[in-house]
Every structure is written in structure tokens, then in C-alpha cells.
Write a protein that holds these residues in place. Structure first.
Motif, short mmCIF file in Angstrom:
data_model
loop_
_atom_site.label_atom_id
_atom_site.label_comp_id
_atom_site.label_asym_id
_atom_site.label_seq_id
_atom_site.Cartn_x
_atom_site.Cartn_y
_atom_site.Cartn_z
N LYS A 1 13.36 -82.04 23.14
CA LYS A 1 13.94 -81.83 24.48
C LYS A 1 12.91 -82.06 25.59
CE LYS A 1 17.87 -80.45 22.67
NZ LYS A 1 18.27 -81.44 21.72
N ILE A 2 12.07 -83.08 25.40
CA ILE A 2 11.06 -83.40 26.41
C ILE A 2 11.57 -84.57 27.23
CG2 ILE A 2 8.71 -84.26 26.78
CD1 ILE A 2 7.91 -82.64 24.30
N ASN A 3 11.55 -84.41 28.54
CA ASN A 3 12.01 -85.43 29.46
C ASN A 3 11.24 -86.73 29.20
OD1 ASN A 3 12.29 -87.10 31.79
ND2 ASN A 3 12.93 -85.31 32.95
N PRO A 4 11.95 -87.84 29.02
CA PRO A 4 11.28 -89.12 28.76
C PRO A 4 10.26 -89.51 29.83
CG PRO A 4 13.61 -89.31 28.27
CD PRO A 4 13.42 -87.97 28.91
N VAL A 5 10.50 -89.10 31.07
CA VAL A 5 9.54 -89.42 32.14
C VAL A 5 8.20 -88.73 31.86
CG1 VAL A 5 9.06 -89.14 34.61
CG2 VAL A 5 11.35 -89.81 33.85
N SER B 1 -0.69 -76.52 29.21
CA SER B 1 -0.26 -76.29 27.82
C SER B 1 0.88 -77.24 27.45
CB SER B 1 0.19 -74.85 27.62
OG SER B 1 -0.88 -73.98 27.78
N TYR B 2 1.80 -77.43 28.39
CA TYR B 2 2.94 -78.32 28.15
C TYR B 2 2.47 -79.76 27.97
CZ TYR B 2 7.58 -80.39 28.68
OH TYR B 2 8.74 -81.09 28.47
N GLU C 1 12.26 -91.56 23.10
CA GLU C 1 13.56 -91.22 22.55
C GLU C 1 13.47 -90.08 21.54
OE1 GLU C 1 16.97 -93.32 19.79
OE2 GLU C 1 15.86 -94.58 21.19
N ALA C 2 12.48 -90.16 20.65
CA ALA C 2 12.32 -89.12 19.62
C ALA C 2 11.99 -87.76 20.25
CB ALA C 2 11.21 -89.52 18.65
#
Length: 93
Positions: free
Chosen positions: A38-42, A7-8, A31-32
Motif C-alpha cells: 500500500k505504498i503510493n507509486p509516486v 523511517s517510512y 506496482e508491487a
């Protein structure tokens, strides 16, 4: 846990698609989503890379369209920045 992970990933996929509508680069999208969701860029980068693998033709065309739209996008960014700066000035009274 597998279902919540799926789901994530689906949520990140959906948000990336929204970024694509604004002709964002992978870095801009990372970045956005980090700033606003609040999603980790990785995570964003990983999902983006998988989408690129699965949709190679789309992303090739996307890159070309981004180059064509680049001057217009730069102008739009300047306008948005000016509007943002102007609205900040109005709230500091």
C-alpha cells in the motif's frame, strides 16, 4: 514527524532493495509495492530515482543484468502465471 518520515523512506528503500533481488523494473516495483504494501507509486518512484542518483554504477550494471536475464525472467513469469491460474482453478471447485 521528521523521524517517522525518515523511517517510512527507509522502509520504502528496503522494499525496493527486495524488488531489485527479483530484477524488477521501476514500474514493476511501483506496482508491487502499491499492491502488497500500500505504498503510493509516486513515493516508490521518488525513492528509486534517488537511489539511482546515489548508485549510478550499480543501476547501470543492474540494467545490463536485467537484459541478460530477460529471457529467463519471461519464462519464469509464464510459469508463475500458469501456476497461479492452476491454483485458482483448484479453489473454484
Amino acid at each position: 514527524m521528521g523521524d517517522s518520515s525518515a523511517s517510512y523512506i527507509h522502509l520504502v528503500h528496503h522494499l525496493i532493495e527486495k524488488c531489485l533481488l527479483f530484477y524488477m523494473t521501476k514500474e514493476e516495483c511501483m506496482e508491487a509495492l502499491s499492491k502488497h504494501a500500500k505504498i503510493n507509486p509516486v513515493i516508490t518512484s521518488t525513492v528509486w530515482k534517488e537511489l539511482e542518483k546515489e548508485n549510478k554504477d550499480f543501476f547501470e550494471g543492474y540494467s545490463l543484468r536485467r537484459e541478460e536475464w530477460k529471457p529467463e525472467m519471461e519464462t519464469r513469469e509464464r510459469i508463475l502465471k500458469l501456476q497461479s491460474e492452476s491454483s485458482k482453478g483448484n479453489t473454484d471447485d
